[in-house]
Design a protein around this motif. Structure first.
Motif, PDB file in Angstrom:
ATOM      1  N   ALA A 169       0.835  -1.207   0.000  1.00  0.00           N
ATOM      2  CA  ALA A 169       0.000   0.000   0.000  1.00  0.00           C
ATOM      3  C   ALA A 169       0.866   1.251   0.000  1.00  0.00           C
ATOM      4  O   ALA A 169       0.547   2.245  -0.654  1.00  0.00           O
ATOM      5  N   ASP A 170       1.990   1.212   0.718  1.00  0.00           N
ATOM      6  CA  ASP A 170       2.889   2.362   0.771  1.00  0.00           C
ATOM      7  C   ASP A 170       3.455   2.671  -0.612  1.00  0.00           C
ATOM      8  O   ASP A 170       3.564   3.843  -1.006  1.00  0.00           O
ATOM      9  N   GLN A 171       3.785   1.634  -1.370  1.00  0.00           N
ATOM     10  CA  GLN A 171       4.320   1.834  -2.710  1.00  0.00           C
ATOM     11  C   GLN A 171       3.271   2.465  -3.627  1.00  0.00           C
ATOM     12  O   GLN A 171       3.577   3.391  -4.394  1.00  0.00           O
ATOM     13  N   MET A 172       2.034   1.996  -3.545  1.00  0.00           N
ATOM     14  CA  MET A 172       0.973   2.543  -4.380  1.00  0.00           C
ATOM     15  C   MET A 172       0.664   3.993  -3.997  1.00  0.00           C
ATOM     16  O   MET A 172       0.519   4.863  -4.869  1.00  0.00           O
ATOM     17  N   LEU A 173       0.570   4.249  -2.700  1.00  0.00           N
ATOM     18  CA  LEU A 173       0.294   5.612  -2.249  1.00  0.00           C
ATOM     19  C   LEU A 173       1.452   6.545  -2.582  1.00  0.00           C
ATOM     20  O   LEU A 173       1.242   7.719  -2.890  1.00  0.00           O
ATOM     21  N   GLY A 174       2.678   6.019  -2.513  1.00  0.00           N
ATOM     22  CA  GLY A 174       3.837   6.827  -2.869  1.00  0.00           C
ATOM     23  C   GLY A 174       3.813   7.239  -4.330  1.00  0.00           C
ATOM     24  O   GLY A 174       4.175   8.372  -4.678  1.00  0.00           O
ATOM     25  N   GLN A 175       3.365   6.333  -5.194  1.00  0.00           N
ATOM     26  CA  GLN A 175       3.260   6.662  -6.622  1.00  0.00           C
ATOM     27  C   GLN A 175       2.177   7.718  -6.836  1.00  0.00           C
ATOM     28  O   GLN A 175       2.368   8.672  -7.597  1.00  0.00           O
ATOM     29  N   GLU A 176       1.036   7.556  -6.170  1.00  0.00           N
ATOM     30  CA  GLU A 176      -0.035   8.546  -6.282  1.00  0.00           C
ATOM     31  C   GLU A 176       0.434   9.916  -5.784  1.00  0.00           C
ATOM     32  O   GLU A 176       0.115  10.949  -6.384  1.00  0.00           O
ATOM     33  N   ARG A 177       1.196   9.906  -4.698  1.00  0.00           N
ATOM     34  CA  ARG A 177       1.714  11.156  -4.143  1.00  0.00           C
ATOM     35  C   ARG A 177       2.676  11.830  -5.120  1.00  0.00           C
ATOM     36  O   ARG A 177       2.648  13.056  -5.292  1.00  0.00           O
ATOM     37  N   ALA A 178       3.529  11.035  -5.762  1.00  0.00           N
ATOM     38  CA  ALA A 178       4.498  11.594  -6.712  1.00  0.00           C
ATOM     39  C   ALA A 178       3.786  12.232  -7.898  1.00  0.00           C
ATOM     40  O   ALA A 178       4.138  13.329  -8.339  1.00  0.00           O
ATOM     41  N   PHE A 179       2.763  11.560  -8.429  1.00  0.00           N
ATOM     42  CA  PHE A 179       2.025  12.113  -9.564  1.00  0.00           C
ATOM     43  C   PHE A 179       1.303  13.395  -9.162  1.00  0.00           C
ATOM     44  O   PHE A 179       1.256  14.363  -9.928  1.00  0.00           O
ATOM     45  N   ALA A 180       0.716  13.418  -7.966  1.00  0.00           N
ATOM     46  CA  ALA A 180       0.022  14.611  -7.494  1.00  0.00           C
ATOM     47  C   ALA A 180       0.994  15.773  -7.345  1.00  0.00           C
ATOM     48  O   ALA A 180       0.697  16.915  -7.726  1.00  0.00           O
ATOM     49  N   ASP A 181       2.169  15.491  -6.797  1.00  0.00           N
ATOM     50  CA  ASP A 181       3.178  16.527  -6.608  1.00  0.00           C
ATOM     51  C   ASP A 181       3.637  17.104  -7.948  1.00  0.00           C
ATOM     52  O   ASP A 181       3.811  18.308  -8.094  1.00  0.00           O
ATOM     53  N   LEU A 182       3.808  16.251  -8.924  1.00  0.00           N
ATOM     54  CA  LEU A 182       4.267  16.700 -10.242  1.00  0.00           C
ATOM     55  C   LEU A 182       3.207  17.530 -10.958  1.00  0.00           C
ATOM     56  O   LEU A 182       3.532  18.364 -11.804  1.00  0.00           O
ATOM     57  N   ARG A 183       1.930  17.323 -10.632  1.00  0.00           N
ATOM     58  CA  ARG A 183       0.862  18.100 -11.262  1.00  0.00           C
ATOM     59  C   ARG A 183       0.689  19.478 -10.631  1.00  0.00           C
ATOM     60  O   ARG A 183       0.054  20.360 -11.214  1.00  0.00           O
ATOM     61  N   THR A 184       1.243  19.675  -9.445  1.00  0.00           N
ATOM     62  CA  THR A 184       1.036  20.927  -8.725  1.00  0.00           C
ATOM     63  C   THR A 184       1.949  22.020  -9.253  1.00  0.00           C
ATOM     64  O   THR A 184       3.150  21.814  -9.416  1.00  0.00           O
ATOM     65  N   VAL A 185       1.383  23.194  -9.532  1.00  0.00           N
ATOM     66  CA  VAL A 185       2.144  24.311 -10.083  1.00  0.00           C
ATOM     67  C   VAL A 185       3.123  24.836  -9.045  1.00  0.00           C
ATOM     68  O   VAL A 185       2.758  25.114  -7.903  1.00  0.00           O
ATOM     69  N   ARG A 186       4.383  24.980  -9.438  1.00  0.00           N
ATOM     70  CA  ARG A 186       5.435  25.416  -8.534  1.00  0.00           C
ATOM     71  C   ARG A 186       5.908  26.811  -8.912  1.00  0.00           C
ATOM     72  O   ARG A 186       5.663  27.297 -10.024  1.00  0.00           O
ATOM     73  N   PRO A 187       6.622  27.491  -8.009  1.00  0.00           N
ATOM     74  CA  PRO A 187       7.221  28.784  -8.360  1.00  0.00           C
ATOM     75  C   PRO A 187       8.174  28.627  -9.536  1.00  0.00           C
ATOM     76  O   PRO A 187       8.892  27.631  -9.628  1.00  0.00           O
ATOM     77  N   GLU A 188       8.181  29.594 -10.444  1.00  0.00           N
ATOM     78  CA  GLU A 188       9.011  29.513 -11.635  1.00  0.00           C
ATOM     79  C   GLU A 188      10.187  30.470 -11.506  1.00  0.00           C
ATOM     80  O   GLU A 188      10.047  31.687 -11.632  1.00  0.00           O
ATOM     81  N   ALA A 189      11.367  29.889 -11.249  1.00  0.00           N
ATOM     82  CA  ALA A 189      12.565  30.692 -10.998  1.00  0.00           C
ATOM     83  C   ALA A 189      12.965  31.514 -12.212  1.00  0.00           C
ATOM     84  O   ALA A 189      13.482  32.628 -12.082  1.00  0.00           O
ATOM     85  N   ILE A 190      12.720  31.005 -13.423  1.00  0.00           N
ATOM     86  CA  ILE A 190      13.168  31.697 -14.616  1.00  0.00           C
ATOM     87  C   ILE A 190      12.481  33.058 -14.765  1.00  0.00           C
ATOM     88  O   ILE A 190      13.033  33.999 -15.315  1.00  0.00           O
ATOM     89  N   LYS A 191      11.245  33.179 -14.237  1.00  0.00           N
ATOM     90  CA  LYS A 191      10.529  34.447 -14.330  1.00  0.00           C
ATOM     91  C   LYS A 191      11.099  35.485 -13.369  1.00  0.00           C
ATOM     92  O   LYS A 191      10.958  36.685 -13.581  1.00  0.00           O
ATOM     93  N   LYS A 192      11.726  35.030 -12.297  1.00  0.00           N
ATOM     94  CA  LYS A 192      12.287  35.955 -11.310  1.00  0.00           C
ATOM     95  C   LYS A 192      13.790  36.120 -11.478  1.00  0.00           C
ATOM     96  O   LYS A 192      14.406  36.966 -10.849  1.00  0.00           O
ATOM     97  N   ASN A 193      14.408  35.259 -12.325  1.00  0.00           N
ATOM     98  CA  ASN A 193      15.854  35.308 -12.558  1.00  0.00           C
ATOM     99  C   ASN A 193      16.638  35.181 -11.256  1.00  0.00           C
ATOM    100  O   ASN A 193      17.646  35.846 -11.043  1.00  0.00           O
ATOM    101  N   GLN A 194      16.138  34.322 -10.378  1.00  0.00           N
ATOM    102  CA  GLN A 194      16.824  34.077  -9.118  1.00  0.00           C
ATOM    103  C   GLN A 194      16.370  32.728  -8.565  1.00  0.00           C
ATOM    104  O   GLN A 194      15.298  32.242  -8.927  1.00  0.00           O
TER     105      GLN A 194
END
Length: 215
Positions: A169-194
């Motif tokens: 179950a931990d392996q399956m939930l870990g995969q679901e967590r990874a996919f959810a994390d990758l779908r979440t919009v993150r701060p974009e450093a290139i727009k701030k140049n820092q």
């Protein structure tokens, strides 16, 4: 009530929110529990739903504190008192702009929060003006769908680990967590140049690493 408890407290932000009820039920699903019809108003109880809520609250604070676009104000200039506030909803600060060279960190001080200057080895005065990236805790229902999903998957994995400890179950939930994390919009450093905190998912390189190991 200590500021940390305020940030973890469900009643201050989410009582009666259907988003929280749905999240608690999804956490319960991770161990095969049936859904509940109403969300507990406190996580202090011993019921399985209260325990699921506690894991959700922990994951909520820890995930939001990583700094995301929706809960972080970049290069905010104000006094320490105004930046920290009195509600206990400030999760973290990061020096920026004219103060980017400094080492400043948010710290708990009894029932309040302070900003500690590591270079000076002292707490900043309340009327001191600084420039920081300010991360605050938003009500769970006000977060984007994908960030709520990331929080729920994190809570579900930890909940299953503590309650059942099933490797499969931990392996399956870990995969679901990874996919959810990758779908979440993150701060974009290139727009701030820092450099920005939390600009890259910790799960981003996992598929490649697994493929290399398998080969």
């Amino acid at each position: 009530m200590p500021a940390l408890d305020v940030r973890m407290d469900n009643t201050a932000y989410t009582t009666g929110d259907t988003e929280v009820l749905d999240a608690v039920n999804e956490v319960l699903e991770s161990i095969g529990e049936l859904p509940v019809s109403s969300c507990p108003t406190t996580s202090a109880g011993s019921s399985i739903a209260s325990r699921a809520l506690k894991f959700l609250e922990r994951a909520n604070v820890r995930t939001q504190a990583q700094m995301w676009q929706e809960n972080t104000s970049l290069s905010k200039t104000d006094t320490v008192t105004n930046l920290v506030g009195t509600s206990g909803t400030t999760l973290s600060v990061r020096p920026s702009g004219k103060d980017s060279h400094r080492q400043l960190v948010l710290r708990e001080n009894g029932t309040s929060q302070v900003i500690f200057d590591s270079d000076a080895g002292a707490t900043l005065a309340g009327d001191a003006t600084i420039q920081v990236d300010l991360c605050v805790k938003l009500p769970f229902k006000d977060l984007s769908y994908h960030l709520r999903e990331t929080i729920i998957k994190s809570a579900s994995q930890e909940f299953q680990r503590r309650m059942q400890g099933s490797p499969q179950a931990d392996q399956m939930l870990g995969q679901e967590r990874a996919f959810a994390d990758l779908r979440t919009v993150r701060p974009e450093a290139i727009k701030k140049n820092q450099p920005l905190r939390n600009a890259q998912s910790p799960f981003q390189q996992m598929p490649q690493q697994q493929e290399q190991q398998g080969g």
